[in-house]
Scaffold this motif. Structure first.
Motif, mmCIF file in Angstrom:
data_model
loop_
_atom_site.group_PDB
_atom_site.id
_atom_site.type_symbol
_atom_site.label_atom_id
_atom_site.label_comp_id
_atom_site.label_asym_id
_atom_site.label_seq_id
_atom_site.Cartn_x
_atom_site.Cartn_y
_atom_site.Cartn_z
ATOM 1 N N SER A 1 -18.923 6.054 1.652
ATOM 2 C CA SER A 1 -19.219 4.658 1.320
ATOM 3 C C SER A 1 -18.263 3.700 2.032
ATOM 4 O O SER A 1 -18.640 2.577 2.381
ATOM 5 C CB SER A 1 -19.163 4.436 -0.192
ATOM 6 N N THR A 2 -17.029 4.143 2.277
ATOM 7 C CA THR A 2 -16.052 3.261 2.939
ATOM 8 C C THR A 2 -16.327 3.143 4.437
ATOM 9 O O THR A 2 -16.309 2.042 4.994
ATOM 10 C CB THR A 2 -14.621 3.777 2.704
ATOM 11 N N GLU B 1 -7.137 3.847 4.765
ATOM 12 C CA GLU B 1 -7.576 2.644 5.481
ATOM 13 C C GLU B 1 -7.541 2.840 6.994
ATOM 14 O O GLU B 1 -8.474 2.450 7.710
ATOM 15 C CB GLU B 1 -6.688 1.452 5.092
ATOM 16 N N ILE B 2 -6.459 3.448 7.484
ATOM 17 C CA ILE B 2 -6.296 3.639 8.930
ATOM 18 C C ILE B 2 -7.376 4.567 9.481
ATOM 19 O O ILE B 2 -8.023 4.271 10.493
ATOM 20 C CB ILE B 2 -4.888 4.208 9.232
ATOM 21 N N THR B 3 -7.570 5.699 8.822
ATOM 22 C CA THR B 3 -8.509 6.699 9.351
ATOM 23 C C THR B 3 -9.960 6.242 9.220
ATOM 24 O O THR B 3 -10.754 6.440 10.141
ATOM 25 C CB THR B 3 -8.315 8.061 8.678
ATOM 26 N N THR B 4 -10.297 5.607 8.105
ATOM 27 C CA THR B 4 -11.685 5.136 7.971
ATOM 28 C C THR B 4 -11.972 3.988 8.940
ATOM 29 O O THR B 4 -13.106 3.862 9.427
ATOM 30 C CB THR B 4 -12.009 4.711 6.523
ATOM 31 N N ALA C 1 0.828 -1.213 0.000
ATOM 32 C CA ALA C 1 0.000 0.000 0.000
ATOM 33 C C ALA C 1 0.855 1.253 0.000
ATOM 34 O O ALA C 1 1.918 1.298 0.631
ATOM 35 C CB ALA C 1 -0.920 0.004 1.221
ATOM 36 N N SER C 2 0.382 2.276 -0.696
ATOM 37 C CA SER C 2 1.038 3.585 -0.656
ATOM 38 C C SER C 2 0.673 4.270 0.652
ATOM 39 O O SER C 2 -0.263 3.859 1.359
ATOM 40 C CB SER C 2 0.568 4.444 -1.825
ATOM 41 N N ALA C 3 1.385 5.353 0.978
ATOM 42 C CA ALA C 3 1.080 6.099 2.203
ATOM 43 C C ALA C 3 -0.348 6.628 2.171
ATOM 44 O O ALA C 3 -1.081 6.536 3.160
ATOM 45 C CB ALA C 3 2.075 7.244 2.387
ATOM 46 N N ASP C 4 -0.771 7.167 1.017
ATOM 47 C CA ASP C 4 -2.130 7.709 0.928
ATOM 48 C C ASP C 4 -3.183 6.623 1.095
ATOM 49 O O ASP C 4 -4.199 6.825 1.774
ATOM 50 C CB ASP C 4 -2.338 8.437 -0.405
ATOM 51 N N ASP C 5 -2.950 5.464 0.484
ATOM 52 C CA ASP C 5 -3.895 4.358 0.644
ATOM 53 C C ASP C 5 -3.948 3.894 2.103
ATOM 54 O O ASP C 5 -5.016 3.580 2.631
ATOM 55 C CB ASP C 5 -3.509 3.179 -0.253
#
Length: 371
Positions: free
Chosen positions: A130-131, A79-82, A71-75
């Motif tokens: 949606s996530t 994931e972490i924040t959601t 995973a990239s940093a942005d991805d």
């Protein structure tokens, strides 16, 4: 004997915590704050997540899994924040149900890098909604010029929005218009208006920080007499505007169709000047139907020694107008103050976002993933 936070709640003020971390979720801290501090919601921003990931425990396993996937940093940030927001939404679900959707809310912000890009903001707001996939989430969108049409389109899609970084009354009027326009479009599209909620986050302490700096430079007695009065006065006039706009025929038609008002939210309520009472931006802004989102330090100060009277806002409009007029009289350009604060607010969040990207990139690298 009731506590000050109970008294605040009884006055119609919803207490939200201005912080979130995985530790708060996993240790039971959030549950405890709901039970013992009358907390009924949470707000987050890029600075909060940057601090949580940099200094908090509990992210190691997820970071390792993301690193293994490349995973990239942005991805990874997404994931972490959601994940944190979804889990916090679960904790607040009983509050959400008990208040028919008014409280029990957890806010997550679109990337600050998108603050001046309308379409990208709309797209990410929909993706976050949606996530997280919980009805008690709020998507935070900044009240920049580019943010206004994004607010309208996000509301029109049936997504609940926390509008952030509001400093001026003129911009606040535009935010209310954006919300009402979004509701009209949602109604035309067949959405249930009762399911769409919004708050408008009006920043308080930062106004005093900027104005007081200018008053000190002016250096007159008249200027000194206005010290630390602008933030509260500006917020009180925001409430006056709120009452006026949501009493309009346009708003009433939507409310009659099941819509809810966009509640004023007092943000930036931590006192930055140590010479001021540490509960100032709570006790002086008590008004029915508002939200006060507090850093934990402010929340604990209110719980410990906050003196909560009744409505401190609606009877103080004349005084508030007098403060703003007084600032103009001594040479403070308040329009310039609020524009500077909006620009700085966006930049501060962008800086925090980039720090979060760097922190997560380093964590991914340490866990064996690529940057």
């Amino acid at each position: 004997m009731t506590t000050p936070t109970q008294q605040l709640s009884e006055q119609g003020v919803s207490i939200w915590l201005d912080d979130l971390s995985r530790q708060r979720i996993t240790t039971g801290n959030l549950v405890d704050l709901i039970a013992h501090r009358n907390v009924v919601g949470v707000t987050t921003n890029p600075t909060i997540f940057a601090n949580a990931v940099a200094h908090g425990d509990g992210y190691e396993q997820q970071v390792a899994e993301l690193a293994a996937k490349g995973a990239s940093a942005d991805d990874a940030i997404f994931e972490i924040t959601t994940t944190d927001v979804r889990n916090a939404c679960e904790i607040f679900a009983p509050v959400y149900e008990a208040t028919t959707g008014q409280d029990g809310r957890v806010s997550i912000e679109v990337s600050p890098d998108l603050a001046h890009d309308t379409q990208a903001t709309i797209d990410q707001a929909a993706q976050l909604w949606s996530t997280v996939d919980r009805p008690n989430a709020f998507i935070k969108i900044p009240a920049t010029k580019a943010g206004l049409p994004a607010i309208t389109e996000t509301i029109a899609a049936g997504i609940s929005v926390n509008v952030t970084l509001i400093f001026s009354l003129a911009r606040y009027a535009e935010v209310i218009d954006a919300y009402l326009t979004g509701l009209q479009k949602a109604q035309a599209a067949g959405h249930d208006l009762a399911q769409i909620h919004s708050v408008a986050s009006f920043f308080v302490s930062r106004v005093d920080t900027e104005v007081d700096k200018r008053l000190a430079a002016i250096g007159t007695d008249a200027a000194a007499a206005l010290k630390s009065k602008a933030g509260v006065a500006n917020a009180r006039l925001a409430y006056e505007l709120y009452e006026k706009e949501f009493g309009s025929d346009r708003a009433k038609a939507l409310l009659d169709a099941g819509a809810t008002v966009q509640r004023p939210l007092w943000a930036s309520t931590g006192v930055k000047d140590p010479s001021l009472p540490d509960t100032l931006y709570v006790t002086e802004l008590v008004a029915p139907g508002t939200v006060n989102t507090m850093p934990e330090k402010t929340l604990e100060a209110v719980f410990d020694h906050g003196e909560i009277g009744g409505d401190a806002v609606t009877g103080a409009y004349a005084d508030a107008h007098g403060v703003i007029d007084g600032l103009a009289a001594v040479g403070v350009d308040f329009d310039d103050v609020t524009q500077v604060l909006e620009d700085e607010g966006v930049e501060k969040f962008i800086t925090s976002w980039h720090e979060l990207q760097e922190t997560v990139a380093q964590a991914l690298t340490s866990a064996g993933g690529a940057r």
